[in-house]
Design an enzyme around this catalytic site. Structure first.
Site, PDB file in Angstrom:
ATOM      1  CE  LYS A  13      41.716 -15.082  27.809  1.00 47.87           C
ATOM      2  NZ  LYS A  13      42.499 -15.089  26.193  1.00 47.87           N
ATOM      3  CD  GLU A  24      49.056 -25.070  28.086  1.00 49.88           C
ATOM      4  OE1 GLU A  24      49.208 -26.500  27.115  1.00 49.88           O
ATOM      5  OE2 GLU A  24      48.184 -24.476  27.598  1.00 49.88           O
ATOM      6  CG  ASP A  40      41.529 -17.826  26.569  1.00 55.72           C
ATOM      7  OD1 ASP A  40      40.389 -18.118  25.776  1.00 55.72           O
ATOM      8  OD2 ASP A  40      42.644 -17.850  25.700  1.00 55.72           O
ATOM      9  CB  ALA A  81      50.133 -21.794  28.275  1.00 53.27           C
ATOM     10  N   PRO A  82      49.672 -18.630  27.087  1.00 53.83           N
ATOM     11  CG  PRO A  82      51.112 -16.787  25.806  1.00 53.83           C
ATOM     12  CD  PRO A  82      49.248 -18.189  25.367  1.00 53.83           C
ATOM     13  N   GLY A  83      49.860 -17.081  29.102  1.00 58.46           N
ATOM     14  CA  GLY A  83      49.713 -16.545  30.408  1.00 58.46           C
ATOM     15  C   GLY A  83      49.297 -15.273  31.155  1.00 58.46           C
ATOM     16  NE  ARG A 123      50.029 -24.056  24.502  1.00 52.90           N
ATOM     17  CZ  ARG A 123      49.647 -22.797  23.951  1.00 52.90           C
ATOM     18  NH1 ARG A 123      50.127 -22.119  22.961  1.00 52.90           N
ATOM     19  NH2 ARG A 123      48.552 -22.396  24.623  1.00 52.90           N
ATOM     20  CB  CYS A 168      40.524 -16.278  19.654  1.00 55.63           C
ATOM     21  SG  CYS A 168      41.923 -17.709  19.620  1.00 55.63           S
TER      22      CYS A 168
END
Length: 444
Positions: A116, A134, A179, A112-114, A139, A232
């Site tokens: 990738k 997820e 991720d 989520a949110p989608g 989410r 990130c």
């Protein structure tokens, strides 16, 4: 903006003499970007139709920057139609590192949110299987909505924690993307409030959770498969140190060196870091390969109570009324809901699955009400009835608000296209189209 002293110390470890450049970058606007959805369009067709200029990003073949002052991008008709996904530019690097091939079976474990997942689906081009997971319910609903908008025909959505999901999917995937949830330091320029929530303790707790997720992800990967880990954040604990710990605790993994020409190199040959100085907000990615070589295991399937001849006939009649060529996928019924399951995922039996394949419609008495996702995932050339609109048509605006619009076509369920991209559907009768665009997606 005053940054926490502990964070600045961490930055110096990660960025060295470029720490001051990063701090000065807070005076500049954040980067914004889109990824073009190849399931719906091409960059050549899409970009001239957008109300803002787009410039190629170095991180992904279908990624583009757009101006930081562009407004209402998410309300644009071609965003509604799934022509593009709004995505921070450097975030697109992780999926690019997976080296997706047609027919791959891919797991996006923290999806989520989608964004990738949308990239992966775009590169798969309707082949193979994309499993997007997820663990947080609200989410997961957003992930499902975005997957429908992007028209993903071969997707599976689950809401499950990795420690439950991955053992059930052991050796099933060619590629796995993690991720991971992180301290979000790379988003500080976009969201100053995130700075106030930062703490050293949160960084360390994130690192523990990330390693656990990664070790579960390794289970789902077949021998010879590729794992990409991304965050990130700039934190070495969440990035390089987590990578080193994973290699120590999972000897079946080996580093898979990164040679892609973006970002800045790290001390690890299989990892790359992206900062505002390289054209992104802040991202880290590392790539691994699982030793050996083996065919992937089949997805776990169970028994099915079956579908009656009457139900099958009703579903086929509905599909044949809407399409000249039926969409791929086995017809399955769960309760009163009809689905088209991806090949290899028929009668799927796995924890947390909330959607497998395309939700095609709902049986209501002796008829079927088709679903929004059946149209958004359909190939434009296969619809029997379609209403073609342009970006600037007044009726495009009206349709996206949920209003009835004119439709001088044959009576029946009709695909609504904006610049050749299916955005939804309606029911045409007497020169009018009864709007079936979902209420939760409509413009105000």
């Amino acid at each position: 903006m005053k940054l926490p002293e502990d964070f600045v110390t961490e930055l110096q470890s990660a960025l060295g003499e470029d720490t001051e450049k990063y701090i000065k970058s807070f005076d500049d606007p954040p980067y914004r970007g889109i990824s073009v959805n190849l399931l719906k369009t091409t960059a050549e067709k899409l970009l001239p139709l957008l109300p803002f200029p787009a410039e190629k990003s170095p991180f992904y073949s279908e990624g583009y920057y757009f101006p930081s002052d562009a407004e209402a991008v998410g309300s644009h008709p071609l965003h509604h139609a799934g022509g593009f996904y709004v995505q921070e530019p450097s975030a697109s690097s992780a999926a690019a590192l997976l080296d997706i091939q047609k027919g791959d079976r891919v797991l996006d474990l923290c999806a989520a949110p989608g964004g990738k997942s949308a990239q992966i689906a775009s590169l798969l081009g309707g082949t193979g299987i994309l499993w997007s997971n997820e663990p947080i319910k609200n989410r997961a609903r957003i992930l499902l909505s975005n997957s429908e908008r992007m028209g993903i025909p071969n997707g599976i959505i689950s809401c499950c924690y990795p420690e439950e999901l991955c053992p059930a999917l052991e050796g099933c995937f060619d590629k796995v993307l993690v991720d991971a949830p992180c301290s979000g330091e790379g988003m500080f320029r976009k969201n100053n409030d995130a700075i106030l929530e930062w703490s050293r303790g949160h960084v360390l707790s994130c690192a523990v959770r990330q390693l656990s997720i990664l070790k579960n992800a390794v289970l789902a990967l077949r021998d010879g498969g590729v794992l990409v880990y991304s965050t990130c954040t700039f934190s070495p604990e969440e990035n390089e140190i987590t990578v080193e710990k994973l290699l120590l605790e999972c000897p079946e993994l080996e580093p898979y060196d990164i040679s892609e020409p973006f970002g800045r190199k790290t001390a690890l040959k299989n990892a790359v870091r992206i900062t505002p100085m390289e054209g992104g907000e802040g991202h880290f990615a590392a790539r691994f390969r699982k030793k050996g070589m083996s065919r992937r295991n089949p997805l776990p399937c169970g028994t099915n109570a079956g579908i009656t001849k009457d139900q099958l006939s009703l579903a086929q009649e509905m599909l044949d009324d809407i399409f000249t060529v039926r969409p791929a996928g086995a017809i399955e019924i769960s309760g009163s809901s009809i689905y088209l399951r991806p090949e290899g995922a028929e009668k799927l039996k796995a924890p947390g699955v909330i959607r497998s394949g395309i939700y095609a419609g709902e049986i209501i008495k002796k008829r079927i009400e088709p679903a929004h996702a059946l149209f958004t995932s359909g190939k434009p050339e296969t619809f029997r009835r379609k209403l073609e609109l342009s970006v600037n048509d007044k009726e495009t605006e009206e349709y996206l608000r949920g209003s009835e619009i004119g439709c001088e076509g044959e009576k029946g369920y009709t695909a609504v296209m904006i610049e050749g991209m299916t955005v939804g559907f309606g029911k045409c009768s007497g020169g009018r189209l009864k709007n079936k665009y979902p209420k939760g997606l409509r413009n105000k």
